[in-house]
Design a protein around this motif. Structure first.
Motif, short mmCIF file in Angstrom:
data_model
loop_
_atom_site.label_atom_id
_atom_site.label_comp_id
_atom_site.label_asym_id
_atom_site.label_seq_id
_atom_site.Cartn_x
_atom_site.Cartn_y
_atom_site.Cartn_z
N TYR A 19 22.60 55.80 -74.38
CA TYR A 19 23.39 57.03 -74.31
C TYR A 19 24.41 57.06 -75.44
CZ TYR A 19 21.64 57.43 -69.53
OH TYR A 19 20.83 57.55 -68.43
N LEU A 20 24.73 58.28 -75.89
CA LEU A 20 25.82 58.49 -76.83
C LEU A 20 26.98 59.05 -76.02
CD1 LEU A 20 26.86 58.68 -79.78
CD2 LEU A 20 26.07 61.06 -79.76
N SER A 21 28.11 58.36 -76.04
CA SER A 21 29.26 58.84 -75.27
C SER A 21 30.19 59.65 -76.17
CB SER A 21 30.00 57.68 -74.61
OG SER A 21 30.57 56.83 -75.57
N VAL A 28 35.25 61.34 -70.36
CA VAL A 28 34.20 60.83 -71.22
C VAL A 28 32.85 61.14 -70.58
CG1 VAL A 28 33.24 58.78 -72.36
CG2 VAL A 28 35.71 58.98 -72.04
N PHE A 29 31.96 61.66 -71.38
CA PHE A 29 30.61 62.01 -70.96
C PHE A 29 29.64 61.24 -71.84
CE2 PHE A 29 33.35 65.57 -70.06
CZ PHE A 29 32.94 66.00 -68.81
N ALA A 30 28.39 61.19 -71.44
CA ALA A 30 27.37 60.55 -72.26
C ALA A 30 26.08 61.33 -72.13
CB ALA A 30 27.18 59.10 -71.83
N ALA A 31 25.33 61.36 -73.24
CA ALA A 31 24.05 62.06 -73.29
C ALA A 31 22.99 61.08 -73.78
CB ALA A 31 24.15 63.24 -74.25
N ASP A 85 38.77 64.02 -85.47
CA ASP A 85 37.68 63.42 -84.70
C ASP A 85 36.68 64.44 -84.15
OD1 ASP A 85 38.67 60.82 -85.03
OD2 ASP A 85 40.03 61.06 -83.33
N THR A 86 37.05 65.72 -84.15
CA THR A 86 36.16 66.75 -83.61
C THR A 86 34.85 66.76 -84.40
OG1 THR A 86 38.08 68.09 -83.04
CG2 THR A 86 35.96 69.21 -83.05
N VAL A 106 32.39 68.70 -79.60
CA VAL A 106 33.06 67.72 -78.75
C VAL A 106 34.33 67.23 -79.44
CG1 VAL A 106 30.88 67.03 -77.66
CG2 VAL A 106 31.73 65.72 -79.60
N ASP A 107 35.26 66.69 -78.65
CA ASP A 107 36.52 66.21 -79.21
C ASP A 107 36.33 64.98 -80.09
OD1 ASP A 107 37.72 68.26 -77.83
OD2 ASP A 107 38.50 66.99 -76.24
N ALA A 108 35.43 64.10 -79.68
CA ALA A 108 35.16 62.88 -80.46
C ALA A 108 33.93 62.19 -79.90
CB ALA A 108 36.35 61.92 -80.39
N VAL A 109 33.20 61.54 -80.79
CA VAL A 109 32.09 60.69 -80.35
C VAL A 109 32.69 59.31 -80.14
CG1 VAL A 109 29.97 59.56 -81.12
CG2 VAL A 109 30.27 62.00 -81.47
#
Length: 183
Positions: A19-21, A28-31, A85-86, A106-109
């Motif tokens: 996953y990439l968070s 925090v989310f992850a895909a 970071d966006t 997203v705000d940041a990876v």
């Protein structure tokens, strides 16, 4: 539990998912990386008139018009405020058997996570402000949770139709050049 059942359960629970968070506000989310095509620095986004509120606009990605969705608005948060970071995560999704490419703001990876199936907890049925079907599961990191998203279910077919229509409207005919391109 017999030995074979324990072995089967162990084999299933040891399957690793990547996953990439990313951050949206303090959450925090992850895909799944299976959906991630690219991560771009924030670039100028062209607004599209009458687009849905969550659609920030479009960008030019290697000659293609790519719709950009502000995930903070999509999830009921305040709009994204650009920082160093966006960034834009370019995704390839399958929505109702159709491949759709779009960017999410997203705000940041954060980081790439490799999680075993046994580390993923089921999504909550109550107590979250996000639709439960968006959340594939949860992963506990220190004292907080990372929500693992089911990206294919975040957008409805109707929403994608609207985004595609607005993206088409923003796509200039190839034979028309902007004043900058003529110079």
């Amino acid at each position: 539990m017999d030995t074979q059942t324990q072995t089967d359960k162990k084999n299933t629970s040891n399957q690793v998912h990547t996953y990439l968070s990313f951050r949206l506000g303090k959450e925090v989310f992850a895909a799944s990386v299976d959906h991630v095509v690219n991560i771009l620095e924030l670039k100028p986004i062209t607004k599209v008139p009458h687009a849905p509120e969550y659609m920030s606009g479009v960008i030019n990605l290697r000659g293609q018009v790519l719709p950009v969705i502000d995930m903070r608005i999509k999830f009921g948060m305040s709009p994204t405020e650009a920082t160093v970071d966006t960034c834009i995560i370019v995704l390839n999704l399958e929505i109702e058997n159709e491949n759709v490419k779009l960017g999410i703001l997203v705000d940041a990876v954060s980081e790439v996570l490799e999680l075993e199936e046994s580390q993923i907890e089921p999504s909550p049925s109550i107590g979250t402000k996000y639709k439960a079907e968006f959340i594939k599961g949860m992963w506990k990191q220190d004292e907080s949770f990372i929500m693992l998203l089911n990206l294919d279910l975040i957008f409805t077919r109707d929403e994608i139709v609207v985004v595609e229509e607005k993206t088409s409207e923003a796509d200039m005919p190839k034979n028309e050049q902007t004043d900058e391109e003529k110079k």
